[in-house]
Write an enzyme that holds these catalytic residues in place. Structure first.
Site, short mmCIF file in Angstrom:
data_model
loop_
_atom_site.label_atom_id
_atom_site.label_comp_id
_atom_site.label_asym_id
_atom_site.label_seq_id
_atom_site.Cartn_x
_atom_site.Cartn_y
_atom_site.Cartn_z
N ASN A 17 0.87 -1.21 0.00
CA ASN A 17 -0.06 0.00 -0.01
C ASN A 17 0.88 1.30 0.13
O ASN A 17 0.23 2.10 -0.67
CB ASN A 17 -0.79 -0.10 1.26
CG ASN A 17 -2.19 -0.97 0.89
OD1 ASN A 17 -3.07 -0.50 0.19
ND2 ASN A 17 -2.27 -2.06 1.54
N MET A 94 0.37 -2.45 11.97
CA MET A 94 -0.29 -3.60 12.63
C MET A 94 -0.14 -3.32 14.22
O MET A 94 0.10 -4.34 15.18
CB MET A 94 0.19 -5.04 12.58
CG MET A 94 0.23 -5.38 11.02
SD MET A 94 -1.66 -5.25 10.65
CE MET A 94 -1.37 -6.04 8.83
N ASN A 111 -6.86 5.16 7.63
CA ASN A 111 -6.40 3.56 7.50
C ASN A 111 -6.86 3.09 6.47
O ASN A 111 -7.92 3.25 6.11
CB ASN A 111 -7.13 2.88 8.90
CG ASN A 111 -6.46 1.58 9.07
OD1 ASN A 111 -5.40 1.25 8.87
ND2 ASN A 111 -7.29 0.91 9.29
N HIS A 113 -8.62 -0.95 5.49
CA HIS A 113 -8.80 -2.18 5.96
C HIS A 113 -9.30 -3.05 4.81
O HIS A 113 -10.11 -2.60 4.17
CB HIS A 113 -9.85 -1.87 7.20
CG HIS A 113 -10.26 -3.24 7.76
ND1 HIS A 113 -9.37 -3.71 8.82
CD2 HIS A 113 -11.25 -3.84 7.50
CE1 HIS A 113 -9.93 -4.73 9.17
NE2 HIS A 113 -10.90 -5.02 8.43
N ASP A 154 -11.17 0.47 13.76
CA ASP A 154 -11.97 0.51 12.64
C ASP A 154 -13.43 1.05 12.63
O ASP A 154 -14.18 0.70 11.63
CB ASP A 154 -12.15 -0.99 12.00
CG ASP A 154 -10.78 -1.56 12.00
OD1 ASP A 154 -9.68 -1.02 11.44
OD2 ASP A 154 -10.56 -2.84 12.08
N GLU A 184 -7.69 -2.12 -2.55
CA GLU A 184 -6.86 -1.19 -1.55
C GLU A 184 -5.91 -0.26 -2.49
O GLU A 184 -5.88 0.79 -2.12
CB GLU A 184 -6.10 -2.08 -0.71
CG GLU A 184 -6.77 -3.03 0.19
CD GLU A 184 -5.76 -3.83 1.07
OE1 GLU A 184 -4.77 -3.13 1.85
OE2 GLU A 184 -6.34 -4.94 1.40
C1 GAR Z 1 -3.24 -4.89 3.81
O1 GAR Z 1 -4.06 -5.52 3.35
C2 GAR Z 1 -4.05 -3.65 4.95
O2 GAR Z 1 -5.33 -3.58 4.21
C3 GAR Z 1 -4.02 -4.60 6.02
O3 GAR Z 1 -2.74 -5.25 6.07
C4 GAR Z 1 -2.35 -5.49 4.67
C5 GAR Z 1 -0.88 -4.62 4.77
O4 GAR Z 1 -0.17 -5.02 3.52
N1 GAR Z 1 -4.03 -3.93 7.09
C6 GAR Z 1 -5.00 -4.36 8.12
O5 GAR Z 1 -5.29 -5.56 8.30
C7 GAR Z 1 -5.32 -3.09 9.33
N2 GAR Z 1 -6.32 -3.86 10.22
P1 GAR Z 1 1.15 -4.18 2.87
O6 GAR Z 1 2.10 -3.88 4.00
O7 GAR Z 1 1.24 -4.78 1.62
O8 GAR Z 1 0.35 -2.75 2.52
#
Ligand code: GAR
Length: 205
Positions: A17, A94, A111, A113, A154, A184
């Site tokens: 992201n 996280m 954020n 999600h 959230d 995303e």
């Molecule tokens: C993503 O899918 C994001 O939406 C999720 O973690 C992943 C991170 O991926 N976030 C959550 O679950 C927050 N509650 P990335 O490090 O490749 O962006």
């Protein structure tokens, strides 16, 4: 250019992201703000390499080394104020932030999600677990949500959402990848530009 909105991205892992945000800024999709800082709570997050490659300053703040949640959040806040950050983007960050932190930046923390909130969200729902829960429930449509962060995990105001159809042979991993690619990586940069454009107007042309 001094009314350009200053963005910090908080990460913990792979940083796809974050990459989508970097690419959007380079492509001009994000034009009202620029990423000034990447903060990671994990020293080995690949996201740090992505930031370095794009020439963005990085800071690692370890919860363990800080000793307490308060000291951890204070160290992040110090970095944010040093860089005069206007908008904070949680992109796969996280760690749940306390009300002390979230109330310091009302409507300034965003954020992403990986579900259609209010489904499969809140405490315990992060990363692959969200997609495991969606498949276990048997929903036929899932997606992603970008929202403002407040004291409820959230639970803040929704900015953008995008739906993604579930396929019969999906695994949590295939679903996670498709939700990232189709939802995303699109709605996060779009939401950041939306909020930055609004804030840029407030900073005065
Ligand atoms: C993503 O899918 C994001 O939406 C999720 O973690 C992943 C991170 O991926 N976030 C959550 O679950 C927050 N509650 P990335 O490090 O490749 O962006």
């Amino acid at each position: 250019m001094d009314n350009q909105v200053r963005i910090a991205v908080l990460v913990s892992g792979g940083g796809t992201n974050l990459q989508a945000l970097i690419d959007a800024e380079q492509a001009g999709t994000i034009q009202s703000g620029s990423i000034q800082l990447v903060v990671s709570n994990n020293p080995s997050a690949f996201a740090l390499e992505r930031a370095a490659k794009a020439g963005i300053d990085t800071v690692v703040v370890s919860r363990k080394k800080c000793g307490s949640q308060e000291a951890f959040e204070q160290a992040i806040m110090d970095a944010l104020s040093q860089y005069q950050i206007d908008i904070i983007v949680l992109a796969g960050f996280m760690s749940i932030l306390s009300e002390r932190f979230t109330s310091t930046y009302p409507k300034r923390i965003i954020n992403v999600h990986p579900s259609l909130i209010p489904s499969f969200c809140g405490k315990g729902f992060y990363g692959l677990r969200v997609h495991e829960a969606a498949l276990a429930y048997g929903v036929k449509v899932t997606g992603a949500t970008v929202h403002f962060v407040n004291e409820i995990p959230d639970g803040g105001e929704i900015i953008l959402q995008k739906a993604v159809a579930i396929r019969e042979n999906d695994t949590p991993e295939t679903l996670q990848k498709r939700v990232m690619r189709l939802a995303e990586w699109k709605i996060l940069p779009a939401a950041v530009e939306k909020v930055a454009a609004q804030m840029k107007g407030q900073k005065g042309e």
